[in-house]
Design a protein around this motif. Structure first.
Motif, mmCIF file in Angstrom:
data_model
loop_
_atom_site.group_PDB
_atom_site.id
_atom_site.type_symbol
_atom_site.label_atom_id
_atom_site.label_comp_id
_atom_site.label_asym_id
_atom_site.label_seq_id
_atom_site.Cartn_x
_atom_site.Cartn_y
_atom_site.Cartn_z
ATOM 1 N N SER A 195 37.565 39.855 27.168
ATOM 2 C CA SER A 195 37.970 40.176 28.534
ATOM 3 C C SER A 195 37.525 39.053 29.457
ATOM 4 C CB SER A 195 37.366 41.506 28.997
ATOM 5 O OG SER A 195 35.972 41.391 29.196
ATOM 6 N N TYR A 196 38.361 38.769 30.447
ATOM 7 C CA TYR A 196 38.065 37.735 31.433
ATOM 8 C C TYR A 196 38.269 38.343 32.816
ATOM 9 C CZ TYR A 196 38.620 34.822 27.312
ATOM 10 O OH TYR A 196 38.497 34.289 26.054
ATOM 11 N N THR A 197 37.289 38.125 33.679
ATOM 12 C CA THR A 197 37.310 38.747 34.999
ATOM 13 C C THR A 197 36.949 37.727 36.066
ATOM 14 O OG1 THR A 197 36.543 40.814 33.983
ATOM 15 C CG2 THR A 197 36.472 40.681 36.375
ATOM 16 N N LEU A 198 37.709 37.734 37.146
ATOM 17 C CA LEU A 198 37.408 36.898 38.306
ATOM 18 C C LEU A 198 36.653 37.762 39.304
ATOM 19 C CD1 LEU A 198 38.031 33.993 39.343
ATOM 20 C CD2 LEU A 198 39.903 34.996 40.646
ATOM 21 N N GLN A 199 35.442 37.349 39.651
ATOM 22 C CA GLN A 199 34.593 38.176 40.494
ATOM 23 C C GLN A 199 33.988 37.369 41.630
ATOM 24 O OE1 GLN A 199 31.881 39.679 37.445
ATOM 25 N NE2 GLN A 199 32.865 41.676 37.565
ATOM 26 N N SER A 200 33.875 38.036 42.774
ATOM 27 C CA SER A 200 33.150 37.475 43.909
ATOM 28 C C SER A 200 32.455 38.627 44.605
ATOM 29 C CB SER A 200 34.105 36.740 44.859
ATOM 30 O OG SER A 200 34.889 37.659 45.581
ATOM 31 N N SER A 201 32.050 38.415 45.833
ATOM 32 C CA SER A 201 31.306 39.455 46.536
ATOM 33 C C SER A 201 32.150 40.678 46.840
ATOM 34 C CB SER A 201 30.737 38.888 47.845
ATOM 35 O OG SER A 201 31.792 38.406 48.670
ATOM 36 N N ASN A 202 33.469 40.511 46.950
ATOM 37 C CA ASN A 202 34.293 41.655 47.353
ATOM 38 C C ASN A 202 35.583 41.800 46.553
ATOM 39 O OD1 ASN A 202 35.633 39.450 48.303
ATOM 40 N ND2 ASN A 202 35.836 40.174 50.417
ATOM 41 N N LEU A 203 35.683 41.161 45.389
ATOM 42 C CA LEU A 203 36.894 41.320 44.589
ATOM 43 C C LEU A 203 36.565 41.227 43.112
ATOM 44 C CD1 LEU A 203 37.871 38.326 43.361
ATOM 45 C CD2 LEU A 203 38.498 37.967 45.735
ATOM 46 N N SER A 204 37.445 41.820 42.320
ATOM 47 C CA SER A 204 37.331 41.755 40.870
ATOM 48 C C SER A 204 38.726 41.895 40.292
ATOM 49 C CB SER A 204 36.416 42.867 40.336
ATOM 50 O OG SER A 204 36.352 42.835 38.924
ATOM 51 N N TYR A 205 39.176 40.880 39.554
ATOM 52 C CA TYR A 205 40.515 40.890 38.994
ATOM 53 C C TYR A 205 40.459 40.638 37.493
ATOM 54 C CZ TYR A 205 42.315 40.437 43.777
ATOM 55 O OH TYR A 205 42.610 40.637 45.097
ATOM 56 N N LYS A 206 41.273 41.379 36.767
ATOM 57 C CA LYS A 206 41.491 41.099 35.352
ATOM 58 C C LYS A 206 42.272 39.795 35.238
ATOM 59 C CE LYS A 206 44.424 42.751 31.578
ATOM 60 N NZ LYS A 206 45.399 43.798 31.172
ATOM 61 N N VAL A 207 41.847 38.925 34.308
ATOM 62 C CA VAL A 207 42.455 37.606 34.168
ATOM 63 C C VAL A 207 42.990 37.437 32.751
ATOM 64 C CG1 VAL A 207 42.046 35.111 34.237
ATOM 65 C CG2 VAL A 207 40.917 36.607 35.889
ATOM 66 N N GLY A 208 44.199 36.895 32.634
ATOM 67 C CA GLY A 208 44.730 36.491 31.346
ATOM 68 C C GLY A 208 44.399 35.032 31.101
ATOM 69 N N VAL A 234 47.135 39.092 38.396
ATOM 70 C CA VAL A 234 47.955 39.795 39.378
ATOM 71 C C VAL A 234 47.056 40.214 40.533
ATOM 72 C CG1 VAL A 234 49.408 41.801 39.840
ATOM 73 C CG2 VAL A 234 49.542 40.654 37.618
ATOM 74 N N ALA A 235 47.443 39.841 41.748
ATOM 75 C CA ALA A 235 46.717 40.245 42.947
ATOM 76 C C ALA A 235 47.731 40.696 43.986
ATOM 77 C CB ALA A 235 45.870 39.096 43.489
ATOM 78 N N SER A 236 47.632 41.960 44.398
ATOM 79 C CA SER A 236 48.556 42.539 45.381
ATOM 80 C C SER A 236 50.005 42.382 44.949
ATOM 81 C CB SER A 236 48.342 41.900 46.758
ATOM 82 O OG SER A 236 47.013 42.104 47.199
ATOM 83 N N GLY A 237 50.257 42.541 43.646
ATOM 84 C CA GLY A 237 51.611 42.473 43.126
ATOM 85 C C GLY A 237 52.146 41.077 42.911
ATOM 86 N N VAL A 238 51.333 40.056 43.182
ATOM 87 C CA VAL A 238 51.758 38.664 43.067
ATOM 88 C C VAL A 238 51.090 38.028 41.852
ATOM 89 C CG1 VAL A 238 51.784 36.397 44.193
ATOM 90 C CG2 VAL A 238 52.087 38.477 45.552
ATOM 91 N N LEU A 239 51.853 37.212 41.116
ATOM 92 C CA LEU A 239 51.309 36.472 39.984
ATOM 93 C C LEU A 239 50.735 35.142 40.463
ATOM 94 C CD1 LEU A 239 54.036 36.954 37.207
ATOM 95 C CD2 LEU A 239 51.719 37.885 37.198
ATOM 96 N N TRP A 240 49.483 34.878 40.064
ATOM 97 C CA TRP A 240 48.818 33.623 40.397
ATOM 98 C C TRP A 240 48.487 32.885 39.109
ATOM 99 C CZ3 TRP A 240 47.458 32.259 45.540
ATOM 100 C CH2 TRP A 240 47.687 33.255 46.500
ATOM 101 N N HIS A 241 48.654 31.565 39.125
ATOM 102 C CA HIS A 241 48.429 30.746 37.931
ATOM 103 C C HIS A 241 47.518 29.574 38.276
ATOM 104 C CE1 HIS A 241 49.418 27.407 35.115
ATOM 105 N NE2 HIS A 241 49.466 28.376 34.219
ATOM 106 N N LEU A 242 46.560 29.306 37.380
ATOM 107 C CA LEU A 242 45.656 28.175 37.569
ATOM 108 C C LEU A 242 45.528 27.417 36.260
ATOM 109 C CD1 LEU A 242 43.557 26.622 39.347
ATOM 110 C CD2 LEU A 242 41.817 28.120 38.325
#
Length: 379
Positions: free
Chosen positions: A144-157, A170-178
């Protein structure tokens, strides 16, 4: 006995290389190298081909960027006593643990909730401080991979394509790529499903991501961020659930449609809904549609906040397949046979999946001095 050991150690180098080439986890490589001296020197210690950075750029506008956004990695392990290590007539099932290892050498590892990115603390009194890997068979079931900060947590592929290692979420229905090494996230430009995506996972060995939106439309995204639609909008008959997730089971891509109850509670300031039921679909790529499954056979789906995976029920004593284990936030079991939902606490066989066995214990390893140097230390 010595003759048998000699035969193992005398395997041709070419055969050892073939075997080693199919080992893709640190656990498998370590156990392979522990068989004998010739095996140990036939392959080097496991090295991660792609090193994840501990910090990544923030996704939002520059004036809202967090100073510290961390990318965390955790591993779901399956531990089981080796055959013949317990007394006759005893029953000792395998169990799952999720460990988040320290991102730097010398940092402590942490025991995590198997179905969420939440650390378990304090540790249960029954949990062992040291697990000797010579007394258990250890397998990696999921990452599992998770993006975390003081006020957010997102599942990451995480795509481990050596030519283009990258992250997608996916954040607020939008796909983000890095793409690893870059300092800015890219928004996937898709006018059809923009603002309605619900889940994304990497496709192993293909360097692609697969994403699904709230209407069941499913797409593949390659390393150039080209989008290929593989299932069109509203192609799921009756697929009007509240949340859609993707999971790979036995090499097949499944879609799990979650139906929530109308009532809700607040946990940690977050609105939480109870699950009413699930429906499971299998991708028919040649037909470009999702087909509903009536049975998962012997498979148990584990649906987590930060990762989902499938395991055969044969790994757990007394457990039956064709069910889904999930959290909302307590562990529950959904039975596809009758559509029932019940707490894991009411089913000892399922509760044992997450609890280390208290007794009986495996017999001590005959290689005691060596075994002490090979263990999982969880803190």
């Amino acid at each position: 006995m010595s003759r048998d050991r000699s035969q193992w150690s005398d395997l041709p180098k070419e055969l050892l290389e073939i075997i080693a080439g199919s080992l893709h986890t640190k656990t498998d490589v370590t156990r392979f190298r522990s068989v004998c001296k010739s095996w140990r020197f036939s392959v080097p210690p496991f090295q991660t081909r792609i090193v994840l950075p501990p910090k990544v750029p923030y996704m939002g506008p520059p004036h809202l960027r967090e100073s510290s956004v961390f990318l965390t990695e955790a591993t779901v392990y399956y531990l089981s006593p080796p055959a013949g290590s317990i007394s006759s007539g005893s029953s000792l099932s395998g169990w799952l643990v999720k460990i988040k290892e320290g991102q730097q050498v010398g940092q402590q590892a942490h025991l995590m909730n198997p179905l969420s990115p939440v650390q378990i603390r304090p540790l249960p009194d029954s949990f062992p401080k040291v697990i000797n890997s010579f007394q258990f068979r250890v397998f990696e079931f999921a990452k599992s991979y998770t993006l975390q900060s003081s006020n957010l947590s997102y599942k990451v592929g995480f795509s481990q394509d050596p030519d283009c290692p990258s992250l997608m979420l996916v954040a607020s229905g939008v796909l983000w790529h890095l793409k690893l090494g870059q300092d800015r996230w890219a928004v996937i430009d898709d006018m059809i499903s923009q603002l309605s995506y619900e889940d994304v996972i990497p496709i192993p060995c293909q360097g692609k991501f697969c994403a699904v939106d709230e209407f069941g439309r499913t797409v593949l995204i390659d390393s150039s961020l080209k989008i290929t639609e593989i299932v069109s909008v509203n192609s799921i008959r009756g697929g009007d659930g509240d949340k859609k997730n993707l999971v790979v089971s036995n090499g097949e891509l499944l879609l799990v449609d979650t139906y929530l109850r109308g009532d809700h509670t607040y946990i940690g300031g977050r609105k939480t809904f109870k699950v009413k039921k699930f429906r499971v679909f299998k991708l028919k790529l040649d037909q470009k549609r999702w087909v509903e499954l009536q049975s998962l056979d012997d498979q148990i789906l584990f649906m987590g906040e930060d990762c989902s995976f499938s395991v055969s029920a044969h790994n757990f004593d007394g457990c039956k397949g064709n069910c889904i284990v999930f959290t909302d936030p307590c562990f529950n079991v959904f039975n596809l046979d009758d559509g029932s939902v019940s707490p894991v606490a009411l089913h000892e066989e399922y509760a044992n999946i997450f609890n280390p066995p208290s007794s009986p214990r495996p017999n001590p390893s005959p290689h005691r001095n060596v075994a002490r140097r090979r263990f999982f230390s969880f803190w």
